[in-house]
Design an enzyme around this catalytic site. Sequence first.
Site, PDB file in Angstrom:
ATOM      1  N   LYS A 145      92.245  60.649   7.870  1.00  0.00           N
ATOM      2  CA  LYS A 145      91.571  59.686   6.620  1.00  0.00           C
ATOM      3  C   LYS A 145      90.442  59.106   6.903  1.00  0.00           C
ATOM      4  O   LYS A 145      89.301  59.125   6.501  1.00  0.00           O
ATOM      5  CB  LYS A 145      92.485  58.897   6.185  1.00  0.00           C
ATOM      6  CG  LYS A 145      93.715  59.507   5.670  1.00  0.00           C
ATOM      7  CD  LYS A 145      94.699  58.399   5.281  1.00  0.00           C
ATOM      8  CE  LYS A 145      95.219  57.336   6.127  1.00  0.00           C
ATOM      9  NZ  LYS A 145      95.938  57.881   7.043  1.00  0.00           N
ATOM     10  N   ARG A 187      98.955  51.928  -0.495  1.00  0.00           N
ATOM     11  CA  ARG A 187      99.864  52.572   0.387  1.00  0.00           C
ATOM     12  C   ARG A 187     101.513  52.706  -0.089  1.00  0.00           C
ATOM     13  O   ARG A 187     102.446  52.953   0.423  1.00  0.00           O
ATOM     14  CB  ARG A 187      99.883  51.911   1.575  1.00  0.00           C
ATOM     15  CG  ARG A 187      99.479  52.780   2.652  1.00  0.00           C
ATOM     16  CD  ARG A 187      99.557  51.536   3.967  1.00  0.00           C
ATOM     17  NE  ARG A 187      99.647  52.333   5.362  1.00  0.00           N
ATOM     18  CZ  ARG A 187      98.413  52.856   5.903  1.00  0.00           C
ATOM     19  NH1 ARG A 187      97.255  52.308   5.371  1.00  0.00           N
ATOM     20  NH2 ARG A 187      98.496  53.249   7.200  1.00  0.00           N
ATOM     21  N   ARG A 195      93.983  59.521  20.394  1.00  0.00           N
ATOM     22  CA  ARG A 195      92.799  58.992  19.771  1.00  0.00           C
ATOM     23  C   ARG A 195      92.326  57.512  20.358  1.00  0.00           C
ATOM     24  O   ARG A 195      93.204  57.009  21.336  1.00  0.00           O
ATOM     25  CB  ARG A 195      93.495  58.219  18.472  1.00  0.00           C
ATOM     26  CG  ARG A 195      92.334  57.284  17.613  1.00  0.00           C
ATOM     27  CD  ARG A 195      92.781  57.016  16.169  1.00  0.00           C
ATOM     28  NE  ARG A 195      93.902  56.400  16.020  1.00  0.00           N
ATOM     29  CZ  ARG A 195      94.364  56.190  14.583  1.00  0.00           C
ATOM     30  NH1 ARG A 195      93.706  56.575  13.744  1.00  0.00           N
ATOM     31  NH2 ARG A 195      95.591  55.788  14.707  1.00  0.00           N
ATOM     32  N   ARG A 215      95.002  52.147  20.330  1.00  0.00           N
ATOM     33  CA  ARG A 215      95.587  51.128  19.472  1.00  0.00           C
ATOM     34  C   ARG A 215      96.944  51.030  19.974  1.00  0.00           C
ATOM     35  O   ARG A 215      97.729  51.901  20.363  1.00  0.00           O
ATOM     36  CB  ARG A 215      95.563  51.617  18.153  1.00  0.00           C
ATOM     37  CG  ARG A 215      94.220  51.080  17.442  1.00  0.00           C
ATOM     38  CD  ARG A 215      93.906  51.830  16.152  1.00  0.00           C
ATOM     39  NE  ARG A 215      94.985  51.937  15.232  1.00  0.00           N
ATOM     40  CZ  ARG A 215      94.912  52.637  14.160  1.00  0.00           C
ATOM     41  NH1 ARG A 215      93.893  53.109  13.850  1.00  0.00           N
ATOM     42  NH2 ARG A 215      96.023  52.470  13.331  1.00  0.00           N
ATOM     43  N   ARG A 224     105.599  54.617  11.850  1.00  0.00           N
ATOM     44  CA  ARG A 224     104.760  54.755  10.774  1.00  0.00           C
ATOM     45  C   ARG A 224     105.156  55.915   9.846  1.00  0.00           C
ATOM     46  O   ARG A 224     104.783  55.943   8.694  1.00  0.00           O
ATOM     47  CB  ARG A 224     103.329  54.582  11.578  1.00  0.00           C
ATOM     48  CG  ARG A 224     103.099  53.370  12.133  1.00  0.00           C
ATOM     49  CD  ARG A 224     101.986  53.476  13.005  1.00  0.00           C
ATOM     50  NE  ARG A 224     100.658  53.713  12.422  1.00  0.00           N
ATOM     51  CZ  ARG A 224      99.395  54.082  13.085  1.00  0.00           C
ATOM     52  NH1 ARG A 224      99.652  54.258  14.378  1.00  0.00           N
ATOM     53  NH2 ARG A 224      98.504  54.338  12.539  1.00  0.00           N
TER      54      ARG A 224
END
Length: 214
Positions: free
Chosen positions: A13, A88, A127, A160, A171
């Site tokens: 996203k 969300r 990432r 992260r 998540r």
Amino acid sequence: MRIIMLGAPGAGKGTQAKKIAARYGIPHISTGDIFRANIKNGTELGKKAKTYMDQGLLVPDELTCDLVVDRIQQPDAEKGYVLDGFPRTIPQAECLTEALEKLGSKIDYAIDVDVPDSNIVNRMSGRRACVKCGATYHIVYAAPKQEGICDACGEKLILRDDDKPETVQKRLDVYHSQTQPLIDYYTKQGVLKSVDGTKDLDEVFAQITQILGA
Ligand code: AP5
């Protein structure tokens, strides 16, 4: 053009939202980036948000909705925006719909970037993110020019805290129970569009520009 990006954590996203913002000249508004900037700056909001984010849980709706409703009324968002990570939950979506109705405006597109869970953990562990400017990279699929350094601002890149595999699984669970119902919500509003997020970055963007019009 008022756009919402939907999709699982790590679906891409943010990557696509930045490209949309650059192509169409509208701001990219990421609630995750806003919370991370607050954490970095040690604000009260950041302290509260961190306790939820570190566990892979959602920050409570009451800390989130007013923040976004205020942001979309800033002058740079007059011609539109791309919302990334918001709404969300159904209450967040209802809050946004209500606020937009009062402003005489509406969402034009809710774009669902569809990626199966099996691809997600791999993406997240690769990432790397820049806490200073919000740029994101992937060690294989979107590597920075110099390893560990942000191309845009020269800051060190980090993994992260919430990208560890056990937090990613949490998540994903939260996504399926609380965020996926938004696909029905925006289908009923007649604005939902889906793209295949398993394709490479540019192919996903090509699907999106086909929807939005070049
Ligand atoms: P947030 O920062 O919004 O995280 P997220 O939604 O979980 O999404 P991500 O940023 O992890 O993933 P993405 O889909 O943007 O993927 P990306 O483009 O980086 O939120 C973090 C936390 O903040 C939440 O858990 C929650 O606690 C809190 N929060 C935020 N908003 C909230 C709200 N509204 N309410 C309550 N709480 C909220 O891509 C991932 C990786 O894959 C990258 O490395 C990228 O380079 C790579 N990649 C992308 N596309 C491709 C592709 N097509 N092929 C190969 N690799 C790709």
